[in-house]
Write a protein that holds these residues in place. Structure first.
Motif, PDB file in Angstrom:
ATOM      1  N   ASP A  17       0.988  -1.175   0.031  1.00 42.96           N
ATOM      2  CA  ASP A  17       0.112   0.057   0.229  1.00 42.96           C
ATOM      3  C   ASP A  17       0.921   1.405   0.022  1.00 42.96           C
ATOM      4  O   ASP A  17       0.399   2.467  -0.076  1.00 42.96           O
ATOM      5  N   LYS A  44       4.502   5.100  -3.227  1.00 47.97           N
ATOM      6  CA  LYS A  44       3.358   5.410  -4.088  1.00 47.97           C
ATOM      7  C   LYS A  44       2.746   6.636  -3.601  1.00 47.97           C
ATOM      8  O   LYS A  44       2.733   7.297  -2.497  1.00 47.97           O
ATOM      9  N   GLU A  45       2.086   7.331  -4.605  1.00 42.52           N
ATOM     10  CA  GLU A  45       1.338   8.713  -4.500  1.00 42.52           C
ATOM     11  C   GLU A  45       0.233   8.426  -3.630  1.00 42.52           C
ATOM     12  O   GLU A  45      -0.224   9.658  -2.923  1.00 42.52           O
ATOM     13  N   ASN A  46      -0.398   7.452  -3.277  1.00 39.24           N
ATOM     14  CA  ASN A  46      -1.654   7.457  -2.407  1.00 39.24           C
ATOM     15  C   ASN A  46      -1.090   6.653  -0.984  1.00 39.24           C
ATOM     16  O   ASN A  46      -1.700   6.290  -0.268  1.00 39.24           O
ATOM     17  N   ASN A  49      -2.851   8.390   2.172  1.00 35.88           N
ATOM     18  CA  ASN A  49      -4.360   8.490   2.069  1.00 35.88           C
ATOM     19  C   ASN A  49      -5.113   8.112   3.261  1.00 35.88           C
ATOM     20  O   ASN A  49      -6.174   8.641   3.696  1.00 35.88           O
ATOM     21  N   LYS A  56      -0.890  15.121  -0.090  1.00 37.61           N
ATOM     22  CA  LYS A  56      -0.547  14.004  -0.744  1.00 37.61           C
ATOM     23  C   LYS A  56       0.708  14.068  -1.242  1.00 37.61           C
ATOM     24  O   LYS A  56       1.626  14.905  -1.546  1.00 37.61           O
ATOM     25  N   GLU A  93      -3.611  18.727  -0.686  1.00 35.09           N
ATOM     26  CA  GLU A  93      -4.628  17.663  -1.364  1.00 35.09           C
ATOM     27  C   GLU A  93      -5.459  18.772  -2.259  1.00 35.09           C
ATOM     28  O   GLU A  93      -5.792  19.927  -1.800  1.00 35.09           O
TER      29      GLU A  93
END
Length: 103
Positions: A17, A44-46, A49, A56, A93
């Motif tokens: 993740d 990862k860019e997410n 989250n 972000k 964000e």
């Protein structure tokens, strides 16, 4: 080595993740010492989250992640993770990436 591929698969499940796909070429295993070392991990860019933060990840990398795994006492001792060289570029964000003139 088959064992390295298995460890990479297990790490993908746990870290999947947060970092891009791991492969066995990124692993350095010191089984008897209990260390697993991963180099040059792309974040990862997410990855943030789930933390409910107002920004972000735009880009990120971990130069070196070391996991000290107590192989003989997996159920009674903690796995210790240490990072060396965490580089993150974060943006607010909802912001749109701005391009510079001429790009």
């Amino acid at each position: 080595m088959v064992f390295e591929a298995l460890v990479a698969e297990l790490l993908n499940r746990g870290l999947g993740d947060y970092v891009e796909n791991l492969d066995k070429s990124q692993l350095k295993l010191g089984i008897w010492g209990g260390n697993v070392v991963l180099d040059n991990l792309k974040i990862k860019e997410n990855a943030l989250n789930d933390l409910d933060v107002p920004f972000k990840v735009k880009a990120g990398q971990i130069d070196k992640l070391t996991l000290k795994i107590p192989w003989k006492n997996l159920y009674s001792e903690a796995v210790v993770a240490s990072l060396d060289g965490l580089n993150l570029l974060v943006v607010p964000e909802g912001s749109h990436s701005q391009q510079f003139p001429g790009h």
